[in-house]
Every structure is written in structure tokens, then in C-alpha cells.
Write an enzyme that holds these catalytic residues in place. Sequence first.
Site, PDB file in Angstrom:
ATOM      1  CB  SER A 148      -1.166   0.010   1.454  1.00  0.00           C
ATOM      2  OG  SER A 148      -1.596   1.118   1.418  1.00  0.00           O
ATOM      3  CE1 TYR A 161      -4.588  -1.902   5.054  1.00  0.00           C
ATOM      4  CE2 TYR A 161      -3.386   0.424   4.702  1.00  0.00           C
ATOM      5  CZ  TYR A 161      -3.928  -0.883   4.065  1.00  0.00           C
ATOM      6  OH  TYR A 161      -4.316  -1.220   2.690  1.00  0.00           O
TER       7      TYR A 161
END
Length: 278
Positions: A148, A161
Site C-alpha cells: 500500500s 495497517y
Amino acid sequence: MGYFGGRVVAVTGAGAGIGRELAVQLARAGARLALSDLDESVVKETADLCGAASGSVFAAAVDVSGRDAVLEHAAEVGDRFGGVVGDCPHHAVFNNAGILFAGDVVDSEFADIERVMSVDFWGVVYGTKAFLPYVMRSDRGHVVNTSSAFGLMAAPGYSAYNAAKFAVRGFTESLRQEMQVGGHPVKVTCVVPGGVRTSIARTAGHAVGVDGDEVARSFEERIARTDPDDAARVILRGVERGKARVLVGPDARVVDVVTRVLGPAYQRLLPAATRLQK
């Protein structure tokens, strides 16, 4: 026949978002698909979109956070497609499944952080380890792992995350080098999406005190700028070219530049911007 034509390709998190679009576009390219998702109903919907009636699509419910489940899935893919175990000349795996969690470290429970790491990091490790022996027997194998933009730049409120996606990037970049050192004909690509219009924010977990609806609204209105079909197209083009890193969306490209130029100094900017939004 194109790059993906005739290949057996496994895609995790194929029930929605980027995973679904990858599956659909891979099917159009002539790939033979092994699709998985935690939710059996949605992955079967994806299989229908891909043309399950042709017999070239296998869909299964798999929890990628479970090592045994992923290993069993890889073995079943081998049984279903036969040649995947050794005779199939082309094979690839897209470790795409992931979840989001919002919350500061001080407010997050151990279980919250562990859940994100189990899916977003260990799911990638399990998928890689389960399929890698098969991929290494191919003359043009490929491992594609989804990190990401939050695997390039950390942000307050998303520590779990961030941790998982940074870990995926490090794991994947190391694997690519290991394949090169070992002389294996296996390419490895790390996918770095920015904000993509998927349901990830709507289904995200959050710490006590965090407004989940506001997290989703902010993500959808301020961050998500790339459509899933465009994201899948960019990813597949980058994979076909054998790129080490595929940046998806203008925001991912901006984050890449900012972190290269500013280094750790970016950590002074995000807290200031976050305080202004409150």
C-alpha cells in the site's frame, strides 16, 4: 497468446474491489483462475463474472489468516488444475486479500493489531509460501504481493495497517532478490495502491472512540480517487513488464516522491495536517 494466457493464476481477496477486477481482467486475458475470499458467496459471484461455466475458474472460501487453510487451498488448486503442481509451464499468485483498521496505538487492543497482521501480512506470507514451490517449477513464474502507499509512508491512526503493509513490502522486496540470487526464473512484484474506490473503509474495524462512518466518509471523499478496474489494469500491465514495484494511482506516486525527497522529515508534516482537519 498473451502474457497471462493459459496460466493458472491464484488470486486472494477476489470477492470484491481490486481482487475482483484482477480476476475479471485475467479471465479476459485467457488465464485459468483459482479465486479465493473469506466470503464464499462473493467469490462465487466473481467466478460467475469470469465465466465459471467454462471450467477454467475455481472459487473457494479461504481465510488467508489460517496457514493450514491456505496450504490446503494451494494443494486443492493443484488437484483441480493438474499441471499446476509441476507440468504447467506458467503459474502466478496474486496475494491481494487485506483489511483495514483505524485507531491509535494507545486505543487499540492487542487483538485488533493481531487481526490486521494476520490477514494483511501473514496472509501474504502464507500465500507466498504455499504457492512458491509450484511457481518455482514454472519457467515464467510470478509472485505478486499487495502492499500500500501506507507501506511507503506511515500515518497517525493507522499503525496496525502501516505495520502490516511495511512488512509486506520488505518481505516482497527480499523475496525478489532471493529469486535473483538463486537464479530462479521467478519474477516478484510489490503492488503499492493509493486510494482505490473499494469497500475496504466501509468494512474496516476501528478502536473505541473512532467514528467508523467518518473514517469511511473521509476515505471515500478525500482519498479514494482510482477505480478498481483502472487499478487492476495498471497492476497487470506492471506485472507483465516484470516491474519490481507497481504504483497505483496519482496519490501513490506522490507518496513515493515525497518519501524519497523528504525521508523521515515527512513525519513532521502529517501530524500537522491531521491537527488542521480536527
